[in-house]
Design a protein around this motif. Structure first.
Motif, PDB file in Angstrom:
ATOM      1  N   CYS A  48       0.830  -1.215   0.000  1.00 29.10           N
ATOM      2  CA  CYS A  48       0.000   0.000   0.000  1.00 29.10           C
ATOM      3  C   CYS A  48       0.861   1.260   0.000  1.00 29.10           C
ATOM      4  N   VAL A  49       1.895   1.283   0.823  1.00 26.55           N
ATOM      5  CA  VAL A  49       2.763   2.461   0.864  1.00 26.55           C
ATOM      6  C   VAL A  49       3.454   2.647  -0.484  1.00 26.55           C
ATOM      7  N   ASN A  50       3.975   1.572  -1.056  1.00 30.97           N
ATOM      8  CA  ASN A  50       4.648   1.693  -2.353  1.00 30.97           C
ATOM      9  C   ASN A  50       3.704   2.163  -3.443  1.00 30.97           C
ATOM     10  N   LEU A  51       2.449   1.762  -3.370  1.00 29.03           N
ATOM     11  CA  LEU A  51       1.481   2.202  -4.380  1.00 29.03           C
ATOM     12  C   LEU A  51       1.169   3.695  -4.271  1.00 29.03           C
ATOM     13  N   THR A  52       1.461   4.305  -3.134  1.00 33.46           N
ATOM     14  CA  THR A  52       1.227   5.754  -2.997  1.00 33.46           C
ATOM     15  C   THR A  52       2.149   6.557  -3.903  1.00 33.46           C
ATOM     16  N   TRP A  53       3.264   5.983  -4.296  1.00 30.04           N
ATOM     17  CA  TRP A  53       4.250   6.714  -5.091  1.00 30.04           C
ATOM     18  C   TRP A  53       4.023   6.580  -6.592  1.00 30.04           C
ATOM     19  N   LEU A  54       2.971   5.903  -6.997  1.00 25.63           N
ATOM     20  CA  LEU A  54       2.649   5.782  -8.417  1.00 25.63           C
ATOM     21  C   LEU A  54       1.910   7.023  -8.895  1.00 25.63           C
ATOM     22  N   GLU A  55       1.911   7.215 -10.190  1.00 24.33           N
ATOM     23  CA  GLU A  55       1.077   8.258 -10.789  1.00 24.33           C
ATOM     24  C   GLU A  55      -0.379   7.854 -10.584  1.00 24.33           C
ATOM     25  N   PRO A  56      -1.296   8.824 -10.520  1.00 25.52           N
ATOM     26  CA  PRO A  56      -2.703   8.510 -10.223  1.00 25.52           C
ATOM     27  C   PRO A  56      -3.342   7.475 -11.151  1.00 25.52           C
ATOM     28  N   ASP A  57      -2.992   7.458 -12.427  1.00 24.39           N
ATOM     29  CA  ASP A  57      -3.603   6.507 -13.365  1.00 24.39           C
ATOM     30  C   ASP A  57      -2.770   5.239 -13.553  1.00 24.39           C
ATOM     31  N   ARG A  64      -3.883  -0.608  -7.761  1.00 21.60           N
ATOM     32  CA  ARG A  64      -3.611   0.751  -7.303  1.00 21.60           C
ATOM     33  C   ARG A  64      -4.519   1.004  -6.107  1.00 21.60           C
ATOM     34  N   LEU A  65      -4.224   2.062  -5.388  1.00 24.88           N
ATOM     35  CA  LEU A  65      -5.051   2.401  -4.236  1.00 24.88           C
ATOM     36  C   LEU A  65      -6.452   2.790  -4.693  1.00 24.88           C
ATOM     37  N   ALA A  78       4.604   9.590   4.751  1.00 24.28           N
ATOM     38  CA  ALA A  78       5.284  10.833   5.132  1.00 24.28           C
ATOM     39  C   ALA A  78       6.522  10.551   5.976  1.00 24.28           C
ATOM     40  N   THR A  79       6.425   9.605   6.877  1.00 25.36           N
ATOM     41  CA  THR A  79       7.580   9.256   7.717  1.00 25.36           C
ATOM     42  C   THR A  79       8.697   8.659   6.877  1.00 25.36           C
ATOM     43  N   VAL A  80       8.347   7.762   5.947  1.00 26.71           N
ATOM     44  CA  VAL A  80       9.357   7.162   5.067  1.00 26.71           C
ATOM     45  C   VAL A  80      10.033   8.259   4.242  1.00 26.71           C
ATOM     46  N   GLU A  81       9.249   9.156   3.685  1.00 29.06           N
ATOM     47  CA  GLU A  81       9.809  10.220   2.850  1.00 29.06           C
ATOM     48  C   GLU A  81      10.708  11.156   3.652  1.00 29.06           C
ATOM     49  N   THR A  99      11.611   3.621  -5.737  1.00 30.92           N
ATOM     50  CA  THR A  99      10.533   2.644  -5.866  1.00 30.92           C
ATOM     51  C   THR A  99       9.924   2.707  -7.262  1.00 30.92           C
ATOM     52  N   ARG A 100       9.615   3.906  -7.753  1.00 31.80           N
ATOM     53  CA  ARG A 100       9.060   4.050  -9.104  1.00 31.80           C
ATOM     54  C   ARG A 100      10.034   3.494 -10.141  1.00 31.80           C
TER      55      ARG A 100
END
Length: 159
Positions: free
Chosen positions: A12-21, A64-65, A137-140, A150-151
Motif C-alpha cells: 500500500c505504501v509503495n502504491l502511494t508513489w505511483l502516478e494517479p492513473d 492501485r489504491l 510521510a515518515t518514510v519520505e 521505488t518508481r
C-alpha cells in the motif's frame, strides 16, 4: 499476525508513489519483494475486496489504491488481511475450576479477559489512528529517495 500484513502494508505504501492513473501488476509487486506471485496476489485480492485497492485488467492493468492514503488506516489493512476477530478470545476456562459457575459470564468478570480486551482496544486505536499517508510521510522524511527509487524499480522489473 501473519507476515502477509507486513507485505500488504508495504504494498500500500509503495502504491502511494505511483502516478494517479498507474497500476502495478501483482507479479511485478511480488518480484519487487521476491515473493511468489500467487501468495502476494491473494493478499492484494483481500485488499481489493476490502475497498483498499482496486484492480484493473489488461496490459496496463494491475493494482492501485482505491482510496486516498489519508483514508486508509493501518487497521483497515490488518483487518482486510487477518479478519476482524479479536486476537484474544476468552474461552471462559474458569468454568473448569472448582465451584458453582451457573449463569456466570467470565468474559465480563474475568480480570484476564478484561485486561486482554483493554490491550486489544488500545492496539486497535493505535492502528486506526495511523494512515498509509502517515507512514508514507515518515518514510519520505527519513529516506527522501525512496519514492523515486521505488518508481524506478517498478519500471525496470521484468514482469
Amino acid at each position: 499476525m501473519s507476515e502477509a500484513v507486513e507485505w500488504a502494508l508495504h504494498s500500500c505504501v509503495n502504491l502511494t508513489w505511483l502516478e494517479p492513473d498507474e497500476a502495478v501488476p501483482a507479479a511485478r509487486l511480488a518480484e519487487f519483494y521476491r515473493l511468489p506471485a500467487a501468495y502476494l496476489n491473494k493478499q492484494l485480492q483481500a485488499l481489493a475486496r476490502a475497498g483498499i485497492l482496486t484492480s484493473a485488467p489488461g496490459p496496463r492493468g494491475g493494482f492501485r489504491l482505491a482510496r486516498r492514503p489519508e483514508d486508509i488506516t493501518l487497521l483497515d489493512v490488518v483487518t482486510a488481511i487477518e479478519g476482524a476477530e479479536d486476537a484474544f478470545r476468552c474461552e471462559e476456562v474458569l468454568r473448569r475450576a472448582p465451584g458453582d459457575h451457573e449463569g456466570v459470564d467470565y468474559r465480563k468478570g474475568c480480570v484476564i479477559s478484561q485486561s486482554m480486551r483493554r490491550a486489544e482496544l488500545a492496539w486497535r486505536r493505535e492502528l486506526a489512528g495511523q494512515s498509509i499517508a502517515d507512514v508514507k510521510a515518515t518514510v519520505e522524511k527519513r529516506s527522501p529517495g525512496t519514492p523515486g527509487a521505488t518508481r524506478h524499480r517498478f519500471a525496470n522489473l521484468r514482469t
